[in-house]
Design a protein around this motif. Structure first.
Motif, PDB file in Angstrom:
ATOM      1  N   VAL A 133      -4.610 -16.684  34.750  1.00 42.19           N
ATOM      2  CA  VAL A 133      -5.505 -16.552  33.599  1.00 42.19           C
ATOM      3  C   VAL A 133      -5.140 -15.334  32.757  1.00 42.19           C
ATOM      4  N   SER A 134      -4.944 -14.190  33.420  1.00 45.96           N
ATOM      5  CA  SER A 134      -4.580 -12.969  32.692  1.00 45.96           C
ATOM      6  C   SER A 134      -3.224 -13.115  32.012  1.00 45.96           C
ATOM      7  N   ASN A 135      -2.277 -13.764  32.694  1.00 48.47           N
ATOM      8  CA  ASN A 135      -0.945 -13.955  32.116  1.00 48.47           C
ATOM      9  C   ASN A 135      -0.986 -14.857  30.892  1.00 48.47           C
ATOM     10  N   VAL A 136      -1.835 -15.884  30.940  1.00 44.73           N
ATOM     11  CA  VAL A 136      -1.975 -16.766  29.781  1.00 44.73           C
ATOM     12  C   VAL A 136      -2.609 -16.007  28.612  1.00 44.73           C
ATOM     13  N   ILE A 137      -3.618 -15.207  28.890  1.00 43.65           N
ATOM     14  CA  ILE A 137      -4.272 -14.434  27.826  1.00 43.65           C
ATOM     15  C   ILE A 137      -3.280 -13.454  27.193  1.00 43.65           C
ATOM     16  N   ASP A 138      -2.484 -12.779  28.027  1.00 45.79           N
ATOM     17  CA  ASP A 138      -1.452 -11.878  27.492  1.00 45.79           C
ATOM     18  C   ASP A 138      -0.465 -12.655  26.623  1.00 45.79           C
ATOM     19  N   GLY A 139      -0.062 -13.829  27.103  1.00 45.44           N
ATOM     20  CA  GLY A 139       0.866 -14.662  26.344  1.00 45.44           C
ATOM     21  C   GLY A 139       0.266 -15.142  25.045  1.00 45.44           C
ATOM     22  N   THR A 140      -1.049 -15.360  25.037  1.00 50.65           N
ATOM     23  CA  THR A 140      -1.737 -15.827  23.831  1.00 50.65           C
ATOM     24  C   THR A 140      -1.588 -14.831  22.684  1.00 50.65           C
ATOM     25  N   TYR A 141      -1.774 -13.559  22.969  1.00 51.13           N
ATOM     26  CA  TYR A 141      -1.669 -12.548  21.914  1.00 51.13           C
ATOM     27  C   TYR A 141      -0.226 -12.431  21.419  1.00 51.13           C
ATOM     28  N   GLU A 142       0.717 -12.666  22.310  1.00 51.72           N
ATOM     29  CA  GLU A 142       2.130 -12.663  21.899  1.00 51.72           C
ATOM     30  C   GLU A 142       2.411 -13.837  20.966  1.00 51.72           C
ATOM     31  N   VAL A 143       1.875 -15.004  21.310  1.00 48.15           N
ATOM     32  CA  VAL A 143       2.096 -16.201  20.506  1.00 48.15           C
ATOM     33  C   VAL A 143       1.382 -16.100  19.156  1.00 48.15           C
ATOM     34  N   MET A 144       0.199 -15.477  19.128  1.00 44.22           N
ATOM     35  CA  MET A 144      -0.530 -15.374  17.863  1.00 44.22           C
ATOM     36  C   MET A 144       0.192 -14.486  16.856  1.00 44.22           C
ATOM     37  N   LYS A 145       1.016 -13.554  17.351  1.00 46.13           N
ATOM     38  CA  LYS A 145       1.879 -12.797  16.442  1.00 46.13           C
ATOM     39  C   LYS A 145       2.878 -13.743  15.776  1.00 46.13           C
ATOM     40  N   GLU A 146       3.369 -14.708  16.559  1.00 46.73           N
ATOM     41  CA  GLU A 146       4.286 -15.711  16.014  1.00 46.73           C
ATOM     42  C   GLU A 146       3.559 -16.596  14.991  1.00 46.73           C
ATOM     43  N   ALA A 147       2.280 -16.882  15.257  1.00 43.43           N
ATOM     44  CA  ALA A 147       1.518 -17.734  14.345  1.00 43.43           C
ATOM     45  C   ALA A 147       1.361 -17.085  12.971  1.00 43.43           C
ATOM     46  N   LYS A 148       1.194 -15.763  12.948  1.00 42.95           N
ATOM     47  CA  LYS A 148       1.093 -15.048  11.673  1.00 42.95           C
ATOM     48  C   LYS A 148       2.423 -15.142  10.913  1.00 42.95           C
ATOM     49  N   LEU A 149       3.510 -15.047  11.648  1.00 38.32           N
ATOM     50  CA  LEU A 149       4.830 -15.200  11.032  1.00 38.32           C
ATOM     51  C   LEU A 149       5.011 -16.629  10.523  1.00 38.32           C
ATOM     52  N   LEU A 150       4.438 -17.574  11.267  1.00 35.83           N
ATOM     53  CA  LEU A 150       4.495 -18.979  10.871  1.00 35.83           C
ATOM     54  C   LEU A 150       3.824 -19.184   9.519  1.00 35.83           C
ATOM     55  N   LEU A 151       2.712 -18.500   9.304  1.00 36.68           N
ATOM     56  CA  LEU A 151       2.014 -18.576   8.015  1.00 36.68           C
ATOM     57  C   LEU A 151       2.905 -18.081   6.881  1.00 36.68           C
ATOM     58  N   GLU A 152       3.627 -16.999   7.129  1.00 34.41           N
ATOM     59  CA  GLU A 152       4.524 -16.453   6.110  1.00 34.41           C
ATOM     60  C   GLU A 152       5.631 -17.452   5.774  1.00 34.41           C
ATOM     61  N   HIS A 153       6.178 -18.099   6.793  1.00 35.99           N
ATOM     62  CA  HIS A 153       7.235 -19.092   6.562  1.00 35.99           C
ATOM     63  C   HIS A 153       6.694 -20.285   5.776  1.00 35.99           C
ATOM     64  N   ALA A 154       5.464 -20.700   6.094  1.00 36.18           N
ATOM     65  CA  ALA A 154       4.854 -21.828   5.378  1.00 36.18           C
ATOM     66  C   ALA A 154       4.685 -21.498   3.903  1.00 36.18           C
ATOM     67  N   GLU A 155       4.237 -20.274   3.634  1.00 39.53           N
ATOM     68  CA  GLU A 155       4.066 -19.832   2.248  1.00 39.53           C
ATOM     69  C   GLU A 155       5.411 -19.808   1.527  1.00 39.53           C
ATOM     70  N   HIS A 156       6.445 -19.367   2.232  1.00 44.23           N
ATOM     71  CA  HIS A 156       7.786 -19.318   1.662  1.00 44.23           C
ATOM     72  C   HIS A 156       8.279 -20.731   1.341  1.00 44.23           C
ATOM     73  N   MET A 157       8.036 -21.667   2.263  1.00 46.73           N
ATOM     74  CA  MET A 157       8.451 -23.056   2.028  1.00 46.73           C
ATOM     75  C   MET A 157       7.791 -23.622   0.771  1.00 46.73           C
ATOM     76  N   GLY A 158       6.560 -23.182   0.511  1.00 47.10           N
ATOM     77  CA  GLY A 158       5.849 -23.681  -0.656  1.00 47.10           C
ATOM     78  C   GLY A 158       6.468 -23.266  -1.975  1.00 47.10           C
ATOM     79  N   SER A 159       7.366 -22.285  -1.943  1.00 47.11           N
ATOM     80  CA  SER A 159       8.010 -21.816  -3.171  1.00 47.11           C
ATOM     81  C   SER A 159       9.379 -22.462  -3.390  1.00 47.11           C
ATOM     82  N   VAL A 160       9.808 -23.316  -2.461  1.00 42.13           N
ATOM     83  CA  VAL A 160      11.121 -23.967  -2.551  1.00 42.13           C
ATOM     84  C   VAL A 160      10.949 -25.394  -3.069  1.00 42.13           C
TER      85      VAL A 160
END
Length: 270
Positions: A133-160
């Motif tokens: 459980v603790s390992n999954v929670i730790d991994g969740t915060y790591e993945v959510m950093k990726e999700a924020k980057l994902l938002l940036e990529h999506a915004e970038h795609m919208g300009s192409v």
């Protein structure tokens, strides 16, 4: 407003997450932690389940251990101007054949699309050992950093902006991905350009990469594309593509489509 799933909803839709023991034949090293314990741990951290599904199985004995997938959204999360939410995607099973997989995802309000990050984004795997459980929670915060980057990529795609030939190439590659290894009449009946047809008026006439990607993703995953083909006797037959309900195939196609969109962006030098 966050449309979260209650424990009662989860019990009805994905009963396998409540399984209290591992299936027979799992390793002595395998530590069974029911997925619902992980869900409750994430809920305490503010991550609420918003979608859940599990694989179908014809065997009643295998049903409690089948693979399941849940999507979570943080309670404080608000949509971007473009109507996107960052999400956590969690996959697990209780048959000893799958570790916990955590991936970054996006949810698009306009079409209710659940997107999954491609191969260029990290995913976290947590084995059924130790403090799961603790390992999954730790991994969740790591993945959510990726999700924020994902938002940036999506915004970038919208300009192409894509040209018609580029959209056609995109559709042809997607056609190959969707029907890879498929020898049925459906592959012949469905044409690549059908994946480019918008399902709602807001997307008509839009040629930016992110909109095109979403149109194609929805047509690929949700199915419903129709066409005509001739069987071995020469009779015309109408066929319709099915929704992709297998968790592994759904994630595999989603990740491949996102990777394809990013590669196209790179080729454009964007």
């Amino acid at each position: 407003m966050l449309n979260r799933l209650s424990l009662e909803n989860l019990q009805r839709v994905t009963p396998s997450i409540f399984t209290t023991e591992a299936s027979a034949g799992t390793s002595d090293k395998y530590k069974h932690i029911s997925t619902i314990e992980v869900v409750q741990g994430l809920m305490k951290e503010g991550f609420m389940p918003v979608k859940a599904t599990q694989n179908r199985t014809r065997s009643a004995d295998k049903a409690p251990f089948t693979k399941h997938m849940l999507r979570f959204r943080h309670i404080d999360c608000v949509p971007t101007v473009g109507g996107l939410f960052p999400e956590l995607v969690l996959v697990n099973s209780h048959d000893g054949l799958s570790s916990y997989r955590l991936m970054a995802g996006l949810y698009r309000l306009i079409c209710s699309n659940g997107l999954v990050a491609g191969e260029t984004f990290n995913q976290v795997r947590v084995r059924h050992q130790g403090d799961v459980v603790s390992n999954v929670i730790d991994g969740t915060y790591e993945v959510m950093k990726e999700a924020k980057l994902l938002l940036e990529h999506a915004e970038h795609m919208g300009s192409v902006e894509l040209s018609h030939p580029e959209k056609q190439i995109f559709a042809e590659v997607v056609h190959q991905l969707r029907f890879d290894g498929d020898s049925s009449l459906t592959k012949e009946a469905i044409k690549p350009e059908q994946f480019l047809k918008p399902r709602r008026y807001q997307e008509n006439g839009k040629n930016d990469l992110f909109t095109v990607f979403n149109i194609v993703q929805e047509n690929t995953i949700k199915g419903g594309l129709r066409g005509w083909a001739r069987n071995e006797k020469g009779y015309a037959k109408r066929v319709t593509t099915r929704e992709i309900k297998s968790i592994d195939q759904n994630n595999s196609l989603n990740r491949a489509l996102w990777t394809l969109a990013e590669k196209m962006m790179q080729l454009r030098g964007a």
